[in-house]
Every structure is written in C-alpha cells, then in structure tokens.
Design a protein around this motif. Structure first.
Motif, PDB file in Angstrom:
ATOM      1  N   ALA A  50      -0.452  -8.697   3.893  1.00  0.00           N
ATOM      2  CA  ALA A  50      -1.136  -8.014   4.987  1.00  0.00           C
ATOM      3  C   ALA A  50      -1.847  -6.774   4.468  1.00  0.00           C
ATOM      4  CB  ALA A  50      -0.143  -7.627   6.079  1.00  0.00           C
ATOM      5  N   LEU A  51      -2.983  -6.465   5.077  1.00  0.00           N
ATOM      6  CA  LEU A  51      -3.766  -5.286   4.731  1.00  0.00           C
ATOM      7  C   LEU A  51      -4.014  -4.483   5.998  1.00  0.00           C
ATOM      8  CD1 LEU A  51      -5.576  -3.605   2.772  1.00  0.00           C
ATOM      9  CD2 LEU A  51      -7.462  -5.147   3.405  1.00  0.00           C
ATOM     10  N   GLU A  52      -3.628  -3.201   5.975  1.00  0.00           N
ATOM     11  CA  GLU A  52      -3.884  -2.332   7.120  1.00  0.00           C
ATOM     12  C   GLU A  52      -5.092  -1.458   6.842  1.00  0.00           C
ATOM     13  OE1 GLU A  52      -1.892   0.990  10.110  1.00  0.00           O
ATOM     14  OE2 GLU A  52      -0.617  -0.080   8.678  1.00  0.00           O
ATOM     15  N   PHE A  53      -6.118  -1.578   7.705  1.00  0.00           N
ATOM     16  CA  PHE A  53      -7.240  -0.652   7.681  1.00  0.00           C
ATOM     17  C   PHE A  53      -6.793   0.653   8.341  1.00  0.00           C
ATOM     18  CE2 PHE A  53     -11.039  -3.869   7.678  1.00  0.00           C
ATOM     19  CZ  PHE A  53     -10.731  -4.228   6.374  1.00  0.00           C
ATOM     20  N   ALA A  54      -7.149   1.782   7.720  1.00  0.00           N
ATOM     21  CA  ALA A  54      -6.749   3.102   8.220  1.00  0.00           C
ATOM     22  C   ALA A  54      -5.233   3.175   8.356  1.00  0.00           C
ATOM     23  CB  ALA A  54      -7.438   3.423   9.543  1.00  0.00           C
ATOM     24  N   ILE A  55      -4.568   3.021   7.232  1.00  0.00           N
ATOM     25  CA  ILE A  55      -3.104   2.920   7.212  1.00  0.00           C
ATOM     26  C   ILE A  55      -2.416   4.224   7.597  1.00  0.00           C
ATOM     27  CG2 ILE A  55      -2.869   3.511   4.763  1.00  0.00           C
ATOM     28  CD1 ILE A  55      -0.755   1.301   4.547  1.00  0.00           C
ATOM     29  N   GLY A  56      -3.110   5.355   7.486  1.00  0.00           N
ATOM     30  CA  GLY A  56      -2.549   6.630   7.913  1.00  0.00           C
ATOM     31  C   GLY A  56      -1.298   7.005   7.141  1.00  0.00           C
ATOM     32  N   THR A  57      -0.294   7.455   7.872  1.00  0.00           N
ATOM     33  CA  THR A  57       0.968   7.868   7.241  1.00  0.00           C
ATOM     34  C   THR A  57       1.984   6.734   7.187  1.00  0.00           C
ATOM     35  OG1 THR A  57       1.993   8.643   9.292  1.00  0.00           O
ATOM     36  CG2 THR A  57       0.587  10.217   8.120  1.00  0.00           C
ATOM     37  N   GLY A  58       1.563   5.519   7.533  1.00  0.00           N
ATOM     38  CA  GLY A  58       2.452   4.371   7.419  1.00  0.00           C
ATOM     39  C   GLY A  58       3.321   4.116   8.631  1.00  0.00           C
ATOM     40  N   ARG A  59       2.882   4.568   9.797  1.00  0.00           N
ATOM     41  CA  ARG A  59       3.681   4.370  11.019  1.00  0.00           C
ATOM     42  C   ARG A  59       4.077   2.912  11.199  1.00  0.00           C
ATOM     43  NH1 ARG A  59       2.703   2.925  16.507  1.00  0.00           N
ATOM     44  NH2 ARG A  59       0.545   2.435  15.950  1.00  0.00           N
ATOM     45  N   VAL A  60       3.124   2.000  10.949  1.00  0.00           N
ATOM     46  CA  VAL A  60       3.385   0.568  11.088  1.00  0.00           C
ATOM     47  C   VAL A  60       3.656  -0.084   9.740  1.00  0.00           C
ATOM     48  CG1 VAL A  60       2.343  -1.642  11.766  1.00  0.00           C
ATOM     49  CG2 VAL A  60       2.073   0.377  13.232  1.00  0.00           C
TER      50      VAL A  60
END
Length: 250
Positions: A50-60
């Motif tokens: 899986a690849l998260e766009f705009a992963i931020g601080t990793g909440r998800v």
C-alpha cells in the motif's frame, strides 16, 4: 507542483503544526475513527503493498503497518516526515519527500490511498487530475485508489454570507469561508487557551463534488468500484456529509 507552491505548503505544515498534529486517542486519532479506516484499507490491500499519498505523521500508516500491510508514503512536508520518524524508521515505512500529484515512489502497489480530505490540499483541478494519474502510475493492474473526502456543505451557507461554522467547542472553533466561483474554501482554525488570546491557523482547499471526482478518475483510467458514507460501509445518500470512494484500474 512548482517550487513556490511547495514552499507554501511547507510553511502551512511546519514544525509547530507537526508537533501538535497528533492527538493520541482523541479526535481523528480516536480508536473509533482509526480502526475502521485501517480495517477497510487492509481488506482493500488484499495482501499487497500500500502507498499513502500525503502520509503525514502516520496516523493511518503506522497502525496499518502494524496489521501486517507493507506501507510506503509520499509526503511534501519535511516537518511531518520528521514527526513520523519519531514513531517508525525508514526501513519500516519508507517515505519519499515530494508532491503527491507528481512524485514517484519506488515499487508497484496494490493500493494507493488518500485519507481525511487531503486531495483538497491540491488547489487546482489540474493538480487533482494529476493526482489520479500519479496513483494510476503506481498501481499494478486491478489496483485500487481510495479517497476519503467531505461533501461540500454549500447548502449550509447563510444567504448572502460566504462562511459556515463547522465546529464550536469551548477551546476550538472551525470557520470555513467559501469562494464558490473558484471552488475554494479556507478553513480557519481558532484555538483558545485559558486567557483571552486565541491562535489562528488557516488551511486552503479546493472542494470537489463526487461527480467531478468520478470524472477525474475516468480521465486517469479508473472506474468507480464502491462508494460509502464512511469506512464502516454506511450507504452513501444525498444527506451524507462525506464519502469513501474506491476506484479500480482494469
């Protein structure tokens, strides 16, 4: 995204914002918010990467990784990446610093996802279409692109006024101002302490109607596989205030 826009986004999502972004156990970090999100994304990844766009601080991304899904990320804000690195290292969740509309992460993925309205951080229709195309470039055949997004609340606008009050808590007020010609909205976040002073943080967005989002998907080669009102699978209706849309490549 050009250099000036990237610099502006880094200014918005700076060290101070990253430091206070995480609210463990509360708000968007509450278990009842995070757990259905992670459960659904794990199902959609179906054993793939899986690849998260705009992963931020990793909440998800962090809890999704802890569920056994291999997760990578793209993130424009270096401050948010630094905050993520206080939780997991690069070997566990690799992140590429860059713009989700154009930046390429190494590898091929079964799932690309964007949560919590983040596609609206791209402020033009062209950039939002490029975000779909970038997702398609990362996916293997049959791969899915998942977007969580709010439904524009134009019906709540008072006659003749451009603003709505989204939240009015004792320590926090959210005020959204709309430019309906440009499909822009600016969220004004007012935080109050014990005294009379308040802290203001503004975030600009370009809102997208579900039908427009579906057309963006078609331009990138996707078809709509499913749409629900939330991560738990509640049916999407005309009264829904948000949606989770799953798009799939052939």
């Amino acid at each position: 995204m050009d250099a000036s826009k990237a610099a502006e986004q880094n200014r918005l999502w700076n060290v101070d914002v990253a430091a206070r972004y995480d609210t463990p156990g509360m708000g968007m970090f509450a278990p009842e918010v995070v757990e259905p999100t992670v459960r659904r994304l794990a199902e959609l990844a179906d054993g793939g990467h899986a690849l998260e766009f705009a992963i931020g601080t990793g909440r998800v991304a962090v809890p999704l990784s802890e569920c056994g899904v291999d997760v990578s990320g793209i993130e424009l804000s270096t401050a948010m990446i630094d905050q993520l690195r206080t939780k997991v290292d690069e070997d566990k969740i690799p992140v590429v610093n860059g713009d989700m509309a154009t930046t390429r992460a190494p590898g091929e993925f079964a799932l690309v996802y964007l949560v919590f309205n983040t596609i609206a951080n791209l402020l033009t229709q062209e950039e939002q279409v490029e975000c779909f195309r970038n997702a398609a470039r990362h996916l293997s055949p049959g791969g899915r692109f998942v977007i969580e997004l709010w439904v524009p609340e134009l019906r709540r606008l008072p006659p003749g006024l451009p603003a709505t009050v989204g939240i009015a808590d004792p320590g926090y007020i959210l005020l959204d101002t709309y430019d309906v010609l440009q499909q822009h909205v600016v969220s004004h976040h007012f935080h109050f302490g014990e005294g009379t002073d308040a802290e203001l943080h503004r975030t600009p967005h370009r809102y997208i109607w579900p039908a427009e989002l579906d057309l963006m998907a078609q331009l990138a080669g996707f078809t709509l596989e499913a749409r629900h009102a939330d991560w738990a699978g509640t049916p999407f209706t005309a009264e829904s205030t948000s949606h989770v849309s799953v798009y799939r490549l052939p």
